[in-house]
Design a protein around this motif. Structure first.
Motif, PDB file in Angstrom:
ATOM      1  N   ALA A 153      15.647 -46.365 -10.665  1.00 15.02           N
ATOM      2  CA  ALA A 153      16.200 -45.493 -11.879  1.00 15.02           C
ATOM      3  C   ALA A 153      15.404 -44.464 -12.377  1.00 15.02           C
ATOM      4  O   ALA A 153      16.032 -43.365 -13.184  1.00 15.02           O
ATOM      5  N   THR A 154      14.244 -44.330 -11.983  1.00 11.51           N
ATOM      6  CA  THR A 154      13.476 -42.893 -12.331  1.00 11.51           C
ATOM      7  C   THR A 154      12.467 -42.729 -11.515  1.00 11.51           C
ATOM      8  O   THR A 154      12.042 -43.276 -10.578  1.00 11.51           O
ATOM      9  N   LEU A 155      12.480 -41.183 -11.482  1.00 16.59           N
ATOM     10  CA  LEU A 155      11.681 -40.392 -10.581  1.00 16.59           C
ATOM     11  C   LEU A 155      10.703 -39.591 -11.504  1.00 16.59           C
ATOM     12  O   LEU A 155      11.043 -39.259 -12.501  1.00 16.59           O
ATOM     13  N   ILE A 156       9.385 -39.991 -11.205  1.00 15.43           N
ATOM     14  CA  ILE A 156       8.180 -39.295 -11.945  1.00 15.43           C
ATOM     15  C   ILE A 156       7.517 -38.149 -11.026  1.00 15.43           C
ATOM     16  O   ILE A 156       7.301 -38.614  -9.753  1.00 15.43           O
ATOM     17  N   ALA A 167       9.170 -37.345 -16.158  1.00 18.06           N
ATOM     18  CA  ALA A 167      10.062 -38.219 -15.727  1.00 18.06           C
ATOM     19  C   ALA A 167      11.645 -37.829 -15.766  1.00 18.06           C
ATOM     20  O   ALA A 167      11.896 -37.117 -16.479  1.00 18.06           O
ATOM     21  N   PHE A 168      12.414 -38.448 -14.616  1.00 27.92           N
ATOM     22  CA  PHE A 168      13.747 -38.060 -14.686  1.00 27.92           C
ATOM     23  C   PHE A 168      14.627 -39.376 -14.298  1.00 27.92           C
ATOM     24  O   PHE A 168      13.840 -40.250 -13.622  1.00 27.92           O
ATOM     25  N   ASP A 178      18.190 -36.187 -17.707  1.00 29.96           N
ATOM     26  CA  ASP A 178      17.254 -36.768 -18.743  1.00 29.96           C
ATOM     27  C   ASP A 178      15.935 -36.318 -18.550  1.00 29.96           C
ATOM     28  O   ASP A 178      14.975 -37.307 -18.796  1.00 29.96           O
ATOM     29  N   ARG A 179      15.550 -35.283 -18.172  1.00 28.48           N
ATOM     30  CA  ARG A 179      14.081 -35.068 -18.114  1.00 28.48           C
ATOM     31  C   ARG A 179      13.402 -35.483 -19.618  1.00 28.48           C
ATOM     32  O   ARG A 179      13.661 -34.784 -20.552  1.00 28.48           O
ATOM     33  N   ARG A 180      12.172 -35.988 -19.088  1.00 29.77           N
ATOM     34  CA  ARG A 180      11.112 -36.467 -20.304  1.00 29.77           C
ATOM     35  C   ARG A 180       9.865 -36.435 -19.816  1.00 29.77           C
ATOM     36  O   ARG A 180       9.552 -36.301 -18.627  1.00 29.77           O
ATOM     37  N   VAL A 181       8.871 -36.181 -20.836  1.00 35.74           N
ATOM     38  CA  VAL A 181       7.765 -36.431 -20.836  1.00 35.74           C
ATOM     39  C   VAL A 181       7.021 -37.752 -20.389  1.00 35.74           C
ATOM     40  O   VAL A 181       7.241 -38.646 -21.397  1.00 35.74           O
ATOM     41  N   PHE A 182       6.339 -37.979 -19.286  1.00 35.46           N
ATOM     42  CA  PHE A 182       5.734 -39.342 -19.327  1.00 35.46           C
ATOM     43  C   PHE A 182       4.276 -39.345 -19.688  1.00 35.46           C
ATOM     44  O   PHE A 182       3.929 -40.048 -20.459  1.00 35.46           O
TER      45      PHE A 182
END
Length: 278
Positions: A153-156, A167-168, A178-182
């Motif tokens: 579900a997530t690509l980092i 993370a996407f 849903d781009r966000r900072v990991f």
């Protein structure tokens, strides 16, 4: 949290120019020799084999569902396929990628996510099994290592110049949303990364001369100091995927290493096993 150090490193392989893109597959560690124009395999006992790639500077590696090896040709901006006999071109990304290519991760249906390493305006290109390509993420600061979580579900992705992990969400059709900072404000530019079963990301912190395990939010729980060497990439594999393979070089800048053979792979055993893709 006070991070733990991993004390014991064991040498596994050396005698190549600039290692990149390590992957664990069918009992072997596979990795690129970007300046040596080759892909190597090494067993857990240190026996090496070589696939020569004259005219190519390979980096990211990955395996298709049929077991064939996909190889990123950095400067030619192409994705190659090696089927155990011949090397062919799967996709020419020279009209799509704004800069040389770097790392790659492949999902279960054979979609390859490839980073184009512009210092500003870097992109991730998805190459589908039919060879077609689509830009699925943009405005990245030198996209580098990538992983996909166990639930797919997530690509980092490691943004080296941005010194962050981003993370996407991965949609069913392979889009990234849903781009966000990991993790942000890292100790150094992250290069190659891998993922463990507790969601921690092991990252090669190139100019910080260490490998770090980073949890979401940016906490560093473990550090491996490698002295004056540059940390390039890492991979979890071996028995129970608890062997951490560490690729390092004598210098972080490949052009300074042309003609040398000072890159190497070391190993250590970690408590938490590897997970996800690659």
């Amino acid at each position: 949290m006070i991070c733990k150090g991993v004390e014991v490193l064991s040498p596994l392989a050396n005698g190549f120019c600039f290692g990149e893109g390590p992957r664990w597959f069918e009992g072997l560690l596979w990795f690129s020799d970007m300046l040596g124009e080759a892909v190597h395999t090494v067993t857990l006992h240190g026996a090496m084999t070589t696939v020569a790639l004259p005219g190519h500077a390979p980096s990211g590696l990955g395996f298709s569902p049929d077991g064939s090896l996909l190889i990123v040709s950095t400067q030619k901006r192409a994705v190659l396929r090696y089927d155990g006999d011949a090397v062919t071109t799967v996709a020419d990304l020279s009209a799509t990628a704004p800069a040389d290519l770097g790392d790659m991760v492949i999902d279960d249906v054979g979609r390859a996510y490839v980073g184009s390493q512009a210092f500003e305006g870097g992109v991730i290109v998805r190459v589908d099994p039919d060879g077609s390509s689509t830009v699925v993420a943009d405005d990245l600061a030198f996209p580098n290592g990538m992983v996909i979580t166990p639930d797919r579900a997530t690509l980092i992705v490691a943004e080296s110049i941005g010194r962050r992990l981003t993370a996407f969400s991965v949609t069913p059709d392979g889009s990234l949303t849903d781009r966000r900072v990991f993790a942000d404000g890292l100790d150094g530019p992250p290069d190659g990364i891998c993922l463990d079963a507790d969601g921690g990301v092991w990252a090669a912190m190139t100019l910080a001369h260490q490998f770090e395990r980073i949890t979401e939010g940016g906490t560093v729980t473990e550090r491996i100091d490698i002295g004056d060497r540059a940390a390039i990439a890492c991979m979890l594999g071996g028995p129970q995927r608890r062997t951490l393979f560490l690729v390092s070089a004598a210098d972080a800048y490949p052009k300074r290493l042309v003609g040398t053979k000072r890159s190497r792979v070391d190993t250590t055993t970690v408590e938490i096993s590897g997970a996800g893709l690659p």
